[in-house]
Design a protein around this motif. Structure first.
Motif, PDB file in Angstrom:
ATOM      1  N   UNK A 249      44.052  -9.343  61.998  1.00 20.33           N
ATOM      2  CA  UNK A 249      43.059  -9.643  63.027  1.00 20.33           C
ATOM      3  C   UNK A 249      41.724  -9.008  62.663  1.00 20.33           C
ATOM      4  N   UNK A 250      41.769  -7.724  62.289  1.00 15.17           N
ATOM      5  CA  UNK A 250      40.528  -7.022  61.941  1.00 15.17           C
ATOM      6  C   UNK A 250      39.864  -7.633  60.723  1.00 15.17           C
ATOM      7  N   UNK A 251      40.669  -7.917  59.695  1.00 20.74           N
ATOM      8  CA  UNK A 251      40.072  -8.397  58.447  1.00 20.74           C
ATOM      9  C   UNK A 251      39.415  -9.762  58.613  1.00 20.74           C
ATOM     10  N   UNK A 252      40.069 -10.666  59.349  1.00 19.76           N
ATOM     11  CA  UNK A 252      39.445 -11.979  59.552  1.00 19.76           C
ATOM     12  C   UNK A 252      38.091 -11.816  60.227  1.00 19.76           C
ATOM     13  N   UNK A 253      38.031 -10.916  61.234  1.00 21.24           N
ATOM     14  CA  UNK A 253      36.757 -10.684  61.911  1.00 21.24           C
ATOM     15  C   UNK A 253      35.745 -10.017  61.003  1.00 21.24           C
ATOM     16  N   UNK A 254      36.189  -9.032  60.235  1.00 25.34           N
ATOM     17  CA  UNK A 254      35.257  -8.313  59.364  1.00 25.34           C
ATOM     18  C   UNK A 254      34.673  -9.232  58.311  1.00 25.34           C
ATOM     19  N   UNK A 255      35.528 -10.068  57.709  1.00 20.40           N
ATOM     20  CA  UNK A 255      35.016 -10.992  56.700  1.00 20.40           C
ATOM     21  C   UNK A 255      34.043 -11.977  57.319  1.00 20.40           C
ATOM     22  N   UNK A 256      34.343 -12.401  58.541  1.00 18.14           N
ATOM     23  CA  UNK A 256      33.423 -13.314  59.201  1.00 18.14           C
ATOM     24  C   UNK A 256      32.086 -12.631  59.478  1.00 18.14           C
ATOM     25  N   UNK A 257      32.160 -11.370  59.843  1.00 17.24           N
ATOM     26  CA  UNK A 257      30.946 -10.598  60.109  1.00 17.24           C
ATOM     27  C   UNK A 257      30.173 -10.366  58.812  1.00 17.24           C
ATOM     28  N   UNK A 258      30.892 -10.153  57.750  1.00 17.93           N
ATOM     29  CA  UNK A 258      30.280  -9.833  56.462  1.00 17.93           C
ATOM     30  C   UNK A 258      29.643 -11.063  55.821  1.00 17.93           C
ATOM     31  N   UNK A 259      30.289 -12.213  55.945  1.00 18.27           N
ATOM     32  CA  UNK A 259      29.798 -13.413  55.253  1.00 18.27           C
ATOM     33  C   UNK A 259      29.224 -14.452  56.213  1.00 18.27           C
ATOM     34  N   UNK A 260      29.922 -14.734  57.309  1.00 21.53           N
ATOM     35  CA  UNK A 260      29.450 -15.775  58.223  1.00 21.53           C
ATOM     36  C   UNK A 260      28.204 -15.360  58.984  1.00 21.53           C
TER      37      UNK A 260
END
Lengths: 303, 291
Positions: free
Chosen positions: A79-90
């Protein structure tokens, strides 16, 4: 006494408005506060036959099961990683698109690009996921293309190593245009004399973008970033549900999909209510703190 | 001031980037369109990017239109969109109107009571049990009633209503109008832009939604289009659409059927979209004021 009189005049004047509010209030009580009442089964040995009220209390058993269970860390991590990657790239992707769009001087071309870039936002998740299943399958378009370079076919959606990349990149494809609107709106409010002054001082377009436009939208960026932080432990179940399968659970299974599988499919209501409550409480704390940070940073606030 | 050569280079690269972006956004749909129009056997032979249909054949569309599930899904979805959006709009307008009244003693209390639900909610399981208890399981009401109001939309609508001059309200009351008349004869007609945005957001939401149908509907007859699509596109179930195809042809035509299904289900949105786009964008702006 004074208060009572105020209430009475208020009622006399506004009773019709209060009557109008009744369906709305009833709706909120039933469908928003009702489930909150139902959350007590997180602390109970719930049986459908007995009902919510009459089931026996068992304290924190379900929470212990969840925290001690083998899936706990996997779910939190995913859950955290999907959000973090979205925050980092999206998150930056939409800002960059807005900055680039802002630099286009041909009005018609700009409007055309905007129109095209918003389009995927309106396509249903089922269709987006369906196209992904098709393009990324063993014989799909993507494998046909990389096959030209002699790469062996990859079954992208069945390999856990690919899930996060595919989830986040398809999210960017679908959301980048729509996400840029808010920044473009913020750019439209930047005082044009700032650009004139910058030009007088000999700033190139590139310098103007970095030193006028970017600072101009900085408050919007900060607010949206903090709001996103408030959602760190929230991943909607819908898209994951469409894209994952038992082969990719290791990287794809998030709290909401776990709740759906265990709760709705396997009818383990009380346990998954506890999982959901844990998620709601953490999200609540995150959102409220995110909001108080925003409040402190500026006059802006969520409510 | 004349652009420097560096700026001109930046401009050209930027334009190229944007053209690239448009290609990335549009090509998947174009590929799907071409594939759906292709002859099944030639499509299977084809490799890589398609710049035109491989052969030309409308069998896939024939199969899609002959499929009773898709037709029924379409009908169900239209019903859910119309009915659901009406409920949404009525309830949201009601709440927004009451909360936009200038001198309501309990306004802040009601507002707080509503806003709390934005930051804390019971979650899927208690909602599911509640819907079950209310006897709405396996009925379309489970898709429409629990989501009757989107609180964010309620707040946007309230903000719009607050912009209407109080004097209009007062003079209407002088003429004997009650709150219902004021809402439906004065406030709503004066707020058409926000009403349009609400209708669009709610309607697109219903059109695209599949999760509540997945959770609450057992009866396949009541499936909305998106759930039918899920079976065809994701669970790969195209067999039911090929009554008279041999086993070897089945795989081939199954592929083109999937693409035709995507086109048939997405075309209405893509065709309406250019006309509606400005309202959607306006909605984001209205929402942004709040932030």
């Amino acid at each position: 006494m004074q208060q009572l009189r105020t209430i009475r005049t208020d009622w006399k004047r506004n009773w019709a408005a209060y009557v109008m509010a009744l369906p709305v209030i009833a709706y909120y009580i039933l469908f928003h506060y009702g489930p909150m009442y139902g959350l007590q089964i997180a602390f109970k040995d719930f049986s459908l036959a007995k009902g919510i009220g009459a089931s026996a209390w068992i304290g924190f058993e379900h929470f212990k099961d969840f925290f001690g269970g083998i899936y706990f860390w996997r779910l939190i991590r995913n859950t955290l990683l999907l959000n973090l990657y979205e925050l980092l790239f999206g998150f930056p992707a939409a800002i960059i698109l807005a900055l680039l769009l802002n630099e286009i001087r041909a009005v018609l071309f700009k409007r055309f690009v905007q129109t095209i870039s918003y389009l995927p936002h309106f396509i249903s998740l089922v269709v987006v996921a369906g196209m992904m299943v098709d393009f990324l399958g063993r014989t799909g378009l993507v494998n046909q293309l990389i096959g030209v370079f002699g790469i062996e076919p990859i079954d992208f959606l069945k390999e856990e190593g690919w899930f996060r990349f595919l989830y986040v990149s398809s999210g960017i494809w679908q959301g980048i245009g729509w996400g840029s609107i808010i920044y473009l709106a913020a750019m439209a409010t930047i005082d044009p004399t700032l650009y004139e002054a910058a030009r007088m001082d000999g700033a190139s377009r590139w310098k103007q973008m970095l030193h006028v436009t970017l600072p101009g939208i900085a408050p919007t960026i900060v607010i949206l970033f903090i709001l996103n932080m408030g959602n760190l432990l929230t991943v909607g179940s819908e898209k994951v549900l469409l894209l994952y399968n038992p082969l990719t659970y290791e990287t794809a299974d998030v709290i909401s999909t776990y709740v759906y599988r265990k709760g709705i499919m396997e009818a383990s209501y009380d346990f998954t209510a506890a999982v959901g409550l844990f998620n709601s409480v953490v999200s609540f704390v995150l959102i409220v703190s995110a909001n108080s940070v925003i409040k402190r940073l500026s006059e802006n606030k969520l409510w | 001031m004349r652009p420097t050569s560096g700026e001109r280079a930046f401009g050209s690269i930027n334009t190229l980037l944007m053209i690239g972006l448009c290609v990335v956004m549009l090509y998947p749909f174009i590929y799907v369109l071409f594939a759906s129009l292709s002859d099944a056997a030639s499509f299977i032979q084809h490799r890589g990017i398609m710049l035109r249909p491989a052969g030309f054949n409308l069998d896939a569309y024939r199969a899609v239109f002959d499929n009773p599930m898709i037709a029924r899904g379409y009908r169900n979805t239209l019903l859910y969109v119309v009915l659901g959006t009406s409920i949404n709009l009525f309830m949201t307008a009601l709440g927004a109107y009451v909360l936009s009244r200038p001198n309501l003693y309990f306004k802040n209390a009601v507002m707080f009571f509503i806003v709390v639900t934005m930051v804390f909610h019971g979650g899927l399981i208690p909602t599911y049990l509640l819907v079950n208890q209310l006897g709405m399981m396996n009925s379309m009401w489970a898709l429409l009633i629990p989501t009757a109001i989107n609180t964010f939309n309620l707040i946007i609508m309230r903000t719009a209503f607050q912009g209407i001059p109080v004097s209009l309200d007062e003079s209407a009351r002088m003429d004997g109008a009650n709150d219902w008349t004021i809402l439906f004869r004065i406030v709503l007609p004066l707020s058409m832009p926000v009403v349009a945005v609400m209708i669009l957001w709610y309607a697109v939401g219903h059109w695209n939604s599949f999760f509540s149908a997945l959770v609450y509907l057992r009866d396949r007859e009541a499936y909305p289009l998106q759930l039918v699509l899920r079976e065809i596109l994701i669970a790969n179930d195209t067999d039911s659409m090929m009554t008279d195809a041999g086993a070897s042809d089945k795989y081939a035509i199954g592929e083109t059927i999937k693409y035709a299904t995507i086109i048939v289900s997405t075309l209405p949105i893509i065709c309406l979209y250019p006309f509606l786009q400005k309202y959607f964008v306006k909605g984001v702006m209205i929402g942004a004021i709040k932030e």
